[in-house]
Design an enzyme around this catalytic site. Structure first.
Site, PDB file in Angstrom:
ATOM      1  N   ALA A  83      34.157  33.784  44.824  1.00 55.54           N
ATOM      2  CA  ALA A  83      34.242  32.391  45.299  1.00 55.54           C
ATOM      3  C   ALA A  83      33.178  32.094  46.368  1.00 55.54           C
ATOM      4  CB  ALA A  83      35.642  32.115  45.844  1.00 55.54           C
ATOM      5  N   PHE A 115      43.259  37.317  46.842  1.00 59.05           N
ATOM      6  CA  PHE A 115      43.645  35.982  47.305  1.00 59.05           C
ATOM      7  C   PHE A 115      45.018  35.656  46.707  1.00 59.05           C
ATOM      8  CE2 PHE A 115      43.506  31.306  46.887  1.00 59.05           C
ATOM      9  CZ  PHE A 115      43.479  31.020  48.228  1.00 59.05           C
TER      10      PHE A 115
HETATM   11  C1  LIG Z   1      38.815  34.204  47.212  1.00 59.15           C
HETATM   12  C2  LIG Z   1      39.469  33.159  46.355  1.00 59.15           C
HETATM   13  N1  LIG Z   1      39.780  33.439  45.087  1.00 59.15           N
HETATM   14  C3  LIG Z   1      40.347  32.530  44.275  1.00 59.15           C
HETATM   15  C4  LIG Z   1      40.667  31.262  44.723  1.00 59.15           C
HETATM   16  C5  LIG Z   1      41.348  30.291  43.796  1.00 59.15           C
HETATM   17  O1  LIG Z   1      40.495  29.257  43.432  1.00 59.15           O
HETATM   18  P1  LIG Z   1      40.992  27.796  43.027  1.00 59.15           P
HETATM   19  O2  LIG Z   1      41.586  27.171  44.250  1.00 59.15           O
HETATM   20  O3  LIG Z   1      39.767  27.119  42.529  1.00 59.15           O
HETATM   21  O4  LIG Z   1      42.009  27.961  41.941  1.00 59.15           O
HETATM   22  C6  LIG Z   1      40.354  30.922  46.044  1.00 59.15           C
HETATM   23  C7  LIG Z   1      40.691  29.573  46.568  1.00 59.15           C
HETATM   24  O5  LIG Z   1      40.807  29.318  47.736  1.00 59.15           O
HETATM   25  C8  LIG Z   1      39.754  31.897  46.883  1.00 59.15           C
HETATM   26  O6  LIG Z   1      39.445  31.632  48.172  1.00 59.15           O
END
Ligand SMILES: Cc1ncc(COP(=O)(O)O)c(C=O)c1O
Length: 462
Positions: free
Chosen positions: A221, A128
């Site tokens: 997530a 991500f």
């Molecule tokens: C797969 C994935 N990893 C990490 C994150 C990052 O999380 P955060 O927005 O809580 O920092 C997201 C957020 O959309 C995500 O979809």
């Protein structure tokens, strides 16, 4: 009868608190667009009717979660809220050590600070963007090794988030185990359309990483949606509960990190878990430096309680079947009005193929941006462009613009928030747009910052 994909399951909840939303008149929407420089990020939430910008932190908490908030213990150290969350985390994920963090990217930052050295590589199916950025911020190289089907919009492969394990093996051989401090996989693969990873693929990835002594971390997530897809789509799992499947998934890895804003259905929070006591010692120190004491990790005690309850609710199978059916329903109804979407629909979002709707607009004139703007202008709906505004790059050496393969508009569905009639309204809006699609023109950029331009760029219609 409609085909299975367009069957809508009634919402498994009723509504006892409401948040009013308004559709302001079209003249006002056009005025707001002009004021915002035709950038949907610059529009006030109160001027949006249906907000499908993201599923992160935008879900509706349950009565049990709101009740749990009232029990929040705000002690600096050793709060009861922490111990309630600890019990849930140990029960569901099974790792020996964990810390809460204020959101997913904080867990990524801490893990990268502790494990990534300049010149290291970290493979995954697809990182991500915040994970990618946190690895790069420590001098590391994030490497995406998802299978080819992820790039084919119409390929109906049930697990398009799968990693190409042969490429992973070759990559490790070429790079050297000593340059890979840990390996990852993202479930579901958000950057690739919210597509799941199969258990067979997870087992194979675990064999490769652990067989070579590379610690394996899962970006979890949307773990519950992924486990539900395994139950529904993978042979041999139909009799196993999502909780049992989750246990097996996390048992394959050495740790996990998670934005709780997705499948724990809370507005803020994250988790970082692992088995290795030495690494955890460093993690704890880094957490104290940047986030807070290890029993609250940058959150309020009440937030920890809401996560502890939400983790179980996110795995509830009645909820998950409704959630996945809602996404599939929206996608299939959108397809019925002649708008193609990434197939099969993923867990949390529907991705519109903008070039198929607006073939007259070249990538230089931002077709997905034009479609996203029309959704707001015609229906007060906010999605997000994932196309040449977000990913178009000018090559510094040649001055040539490089465009992404796909021009998409993502409609992300907040959890337990919008109903079937909201979905039908989105479909009707797209049908209206489709009818006069040939009259829609593209945009030109009038201002763009040097990085992450989609957030603050300004545009003029052509
Ligand atoms: C797969 C994935 N990893 C990490 C994150 C990052 O999380 P955060 O927005 O809580 O920092 C997201 C957020 O959309 C995500 O979809």
């Amino acid at each position: 009868m409609r085909p299975q994909a367009s069957r809508h399951l009634p919402e498994p909840f009723r509504i006892k608190m409401v948040e009013p939303i308004h559709l302001i008149p079209v003249e006002q929407r056009e005025e707001r667009l002009r004021e915002a420089g035709y950038n949907l990020f610059a529009i006030k939430a109160e001027d949006i009717f249906i907000d499908l910008l993201t599923d992160s932190g935008t879900g509706a908490m349950s009565q049990e979660q709101w009740a749990a908030l009232m029990q929040g213990d705000e002690s600096y150290a050793g709060a009861r809220s922490y111990h309630r969350l600890k019990r849930a985390v140990e029960d569901i994920f099974g790792y020996r050590h964990f810390v809460p963090t204020h959101q997913g990217r904080a867990a990524e930052n801490i893990l990268s600070a502790v494990l990534v050295k300049p010149g290291n590589s970290i493979p995954s199916n697809m990182h991500f963007d915040t994970t990618d950025a946190n690895i790069r911020a420590r001098g590391g190289l994030p490497v995406n090794l998802v299978g080819e089907s992820a790039y084919d919009v119409q390929d109906p492969h049930p697990f398009k988030g799968n990693m190409d394990v042969a490429r992973l093996e070759a990559f490790i051989r070429e790079t050297g185990v000593e340059n890979i401090p840990f390996g990852m996989v993202t479930i579901t693969n958000n950057a690739g359309g919210g597509q799941p990873v199969s258990m067979a693929n997870l087992r194979a990835i675990a064999d490769v990483y652990r067989g070579r002594g590379i610690p394996f971390f899962i970006d979890a997530a949307r773990f519950a949606e992924n486990c539900y897809f395994i139950q529904q789509r993978e042979a041999g799992f139909s009799d196993r509960s999502v909780r049992e499947i989750a246990r097996e998934v996390f048992g394959l890895a050495d740790g996990m990190l998670m934005s709780a804003k997705k499948d724990a259905i809370v507005n803020i929070g994250g988790l970082l878990c692992m088995n290795d006591a030495d690494v955890f010692d460093h993690v704890r120190n880094e957490l104290i430096l940047r986030e807070g004491f290890p029993t609250y990790g940058g959150l309020a005690g009440r937030d920890l309680d809401a996560i502890a309850v939400g983790l179980y609710e996110g795995m509830d199978e009645a909820y998950l079947s409704y959630r996945v059916a809602q996404t599939a329903y929206l996608a299939s109804r959108i397809n019925e009005v002649g708008v193609p979407t990434i197939q099969p629909p993923g867990g949390h979002a529907v991705y519109l193929d903008a070039r198929a709707v607006l073939p007259q607009i070249t990538q230089a004139e931002f077709p997905a941006h034009a479609l996203a703007i029309e959704l707001y202008r015609v229906g007060g709906i906010r999605g997000v462009e994932i196309g040449s505004v977000m990913f178009g790059r000018t090559d510094a050496a040649t001055g040539k613009v490089q465009y992404p393969k796909l021009e998409l508009v993502r409609l992300a569905l907040p959890r337990r928030t919008y109903t079937q009639s909201h979905m039908d309204y989105v479909v009707e809006t797209l049908a209206k747009i489709k009818e006069r699609a040939t009259a829609i023109r593209g945009y030109r950029i009038t201002y763009a910052p040097p990085v992450l331009r989609h957030f603050t760029a300004r545009f003029d219609p052509l």
